[in-house]
Motif scaffolding. Structure first.
Motif, PDB file in Angstrom:
ATOM      1  N   HIS A  96      37.964  30.049  34.385  1.00 23.11           N
ATOM      2  CA  HIS A  96      37.652  30.577  35.947  1.00 23.11           C
ATOM      3  C   HIS A  96      37.821  29.464  36.933  1.00 23.11           C
ATOM      4  N   PRO A  97      38.219  29.962  38.057  1.00 15.85           N
ATOM      5  CA  PRO A  97      38.649  28.973  38.940  1.00 15.85           C
ATOM      6  C   PRO A  97      37.727  28.229  39.573  1.00 15.85           C
ATOM      7  N   LEU A  98      36.241  28.501  39.648  1.00 13.11           N
ATOM      8  CA  LEU A  98      35.226  27.739  39.774  1.00 13.11           C
ATOM      9  C   LEU A  98      34.751  26.815  38.613  1.00 13.11           C
ATOM     10  N   ARG A  99      35.415  27.074  37.550  1.00  9.84           N
ATOM     11  CA  ARG A  99      35.005  26.008  36.322  1.00  9.84           C
ATOM     12  C   ARG A  99      35.907  25.349  35.807  1.00  9.84           C
ATOM     13  N   GLU A 100      36.961  24.933  36.479  1.00 10.80           N
ATOM     14  CA  GLU A 100      38.182  24.326  35.943  1.00 10.80           C
ATOM     15  C   GLU A 100      38.227  22.886  36.216  1.00 10.80           C
ATOM     16  N   VAL A 159      28.255  32.248  46.932  1.00  6.98           N
ATOM     17  CA  VAL A 159      29.534  32.677  46.869  1.00  6.98           C
ATOM     18  C   VAL A 159      29.538  33.980  47.560  1.00  6.98           C
ATOM     19  N   THR A 160      30.036  34.024  48.708  1.00 13.48           N
ATOM     20  CA  THR A 160      30.175  35.278  49.550  1.00 13.48           C
ATOM     21  C   THR A 160      31.155  36.368  48.990  1.00 13.48           C
ATOM     22  N   ARG A 165      36.158  38.259  46.787  1.00 19.40           N
ATOM     23  CA  ARG A 165      37.422  39.164  46.676  1.00 19.40           C
ATOM     24  C   ARG A 165      38.771  38.285  46.601  1.00 19.40           C
ATOM     25  N   ARG A 166      38.576  37.095  47.563  1.00 19.43           N
ATOM     26  CA  ARG A 166      39.800  36.138  47.486  1.00 19.43           C
ATOM     27  C   ARG A 166      40.156  35.618  46.220  1.00 19.43           C
ATOM     28  N   LEU A 167      39.150  34.988  45.476  1.00 28.94           N
ATOM     29  CA  LEU A 167      39.252  34.469  44.374  1.00 28.94           C
ATOM     30  C   LEU A 167      39.755  35.534  43.199  1.00 28.94           C
ATOM     31  N   ALA A 168      39.172  36.793  43.378  1.00 32.33           N
ATOM     32  CA  ALA A 168      39.774  37.809  42.378  1.00 32.33           C
ATOM     33  C   ALA A 168      41.182  38.056  42.710  1.00 32.33           C
ATOM     34  N   ASP A 169      41.480  38.101  43.964  1.00 32.63           N
ATOM     35  CA  ASP A 169      42.959  38.404  44.268  1.00 32.63           C
ATOM     36  C   ASP A 169      43.877  37.275  43.715  1.00 32.63           C
ATOM     37  N   ARG A 203      34.349  37.873  37.534  1.00 31.05           N
ATOM     38  CA  ARG A 203      33.220  37.658  37.933  1.00 31.05           C
ATOM     39  C   ARG A 203      32.701  36.276  38.644  1.00 31.05           C
ATOM     40  N   VAL A 204      32.024  36.150  39.304  1.00 28.07           N
ATOM     41  CA  VAL A 204      31.451  34.980  40.041  1.00 28.07           C
ATOM     42  C   VAL A 204      29.945  34.725  40.003  1.00 28.07           C
ATOM     43  N   PRO A 205      29.689  33.343  39.785  1.00 31.11           N
ATOM     44  CA  PRO A 205      28.315  33.231  39.961  1.00 31.11           C
ATOM     45  C   PRO A 205      27.462  33.427  41.297  1.00 31.11           C
ATOM     46  N   GLU A 206      26.386  33.453  41.436  1.00 30.49           N
ATOM     47  CA  GLU A 206      25.694  33.826  42.694  1.00 30.49           C
ATOM     48  C   GLU A 206      25.830  32.502  43.663  1.00 30.49           C
TER      49      GLU A 206
END
Length: 300
Positions: A96-100, A159-160, A165-169, A203-206
């Motif tokens: 995941h981008p936020l956990r890398e 996480v707005t 949406r930006r991270l998913a793309d 998916r993203v965390p809150e």
């Protein structure tokens, strides 16, 4: 290992240790001050890796040059950091981008080796439900002794929807090779179907993880990269050997990787006076930078 004769190595260190309980193998990673090593982890068994439990933690092991596991320096808090692989369900998940774990470093989650190899610094448990929320800032000697343990208070950053949406793309684009020269040779309609599949499982965390990366300074300082902001400005916090915040540094230009969520600057060496780092150009050519840290800046 090379000494005075740069053409002939004095010693070749090579091992490939299986750790079946965590579904990984260890190869020579970084050398420690006493001449032993920490292993570089490579996943080998997805089923064992996935069955470790909700909050398993991973051992940072000290290994002899001959490949014998000597002891455990510390436990690394390794939260769930995978996204389902839509193209191969049940296969290797993508990070995941936020956990890398961002390079360079030990390639372990939020853990870094001090330049002299005598200790590791790491972000331990994140206490998001505490009042106020905190994360643990740790320094542990290679003998396993805790040299620093400080709880750092922080304010959770949501996480707005825009960031989601930006991270998913970006994640979907990276998965099909949009940001590299090795893009899949497929019809655009096929690529878009694959992007859509990756967006569906993303998916993203809150809230953002409070720390993205940690670097051990050459002067005892500890550099902590905070949350991924919507404006993509990297905010580094500099802590002293006692764990007290001494200053902040913002980096709003450059890119260290083709992955858009990576830090702007890959910090290689840092101190309170200067920073060495690397970026990538338009054609992936590497640039090495040396910055002077102006400690007289307002708000430093």
């Amino acid at each position: 290992m090379f000494t005075t004769d740069e053409r002939v190595p004095e010693e070749v260190i090579q091992f490939y240790l299986s750790v079946p309980e965590e579904g990984s193998r260890l190869t020579p990673g970084r050398m420690l001050a006493d001449g032993t090593l920490v292993g570089a982890r490579r996943l080998s068994d997805m089923r064992a890796w996935s069955s470790r439990g909700d909050d398993p933690g991973l051992a940072l092991r000290r290994i002899s040059r001959s490949g014998e596991i000597l002891d455990t320096i510390a436990m690394i808090d390794w939260p769930e950091n995978a996204v389902e692989n839509e193209r191969n369900p049940g296969g290797w998940p993508r990070v995941h981008p936020l956990r890398e774990p961002a390079l360079p470093g030990l390639q372990e989650y939020l853990t870094a080796l001090t330049p002299d190899g005598s200790a590791v610094v790491q972000i331990g448990k994140v206490h998001e439900e505490a009042t106020p929320p905190t994360f643990d800032l740790l320094m542990i000697s290679i003998a396993g002794d805790t040299l620093l343990h400080r709880e750092v208070e922080y304010e959770p950053l949501e996480v707005t929807r825009t960031m989601e949406r930006r991270l998913a793309d970006e994640y979907a684009g990276w998965a099909v090779g949009d940001y590299t020269s090795r893009r899949m040779q497929l019809l655009e309609t096929t690529l878009e179907r694959q992007r859509s599949a990756y967006r569906r499982v993303f998916r993203v965390p809150e809230n953002h993880p409070p720390v993205r990366k940690v670097v051990a300074g050459t002067d005892g300082s500890i550099w902590v990269l905070r949350e991924l902001r919507d404006d993509r400005v990297d905010v580094w916090e500099i802590y002293g050997p006692d764990g007290r915040l001494e200053g902040r540094l913002e980096i709003g230009e450059g890119r260290a990787s083709t992955k858009p969520w990576y830090p702007r600057l890959a910090i290689l060496l840092a101190s309170r006076n200067e920073v060495w780092g690397a970026t990538r150009g338009d054609f992936e050519e590497p640039y090495l930078h040396r910055y002077r840290v102006d400690r007289t800046c307002p708000g430093a």
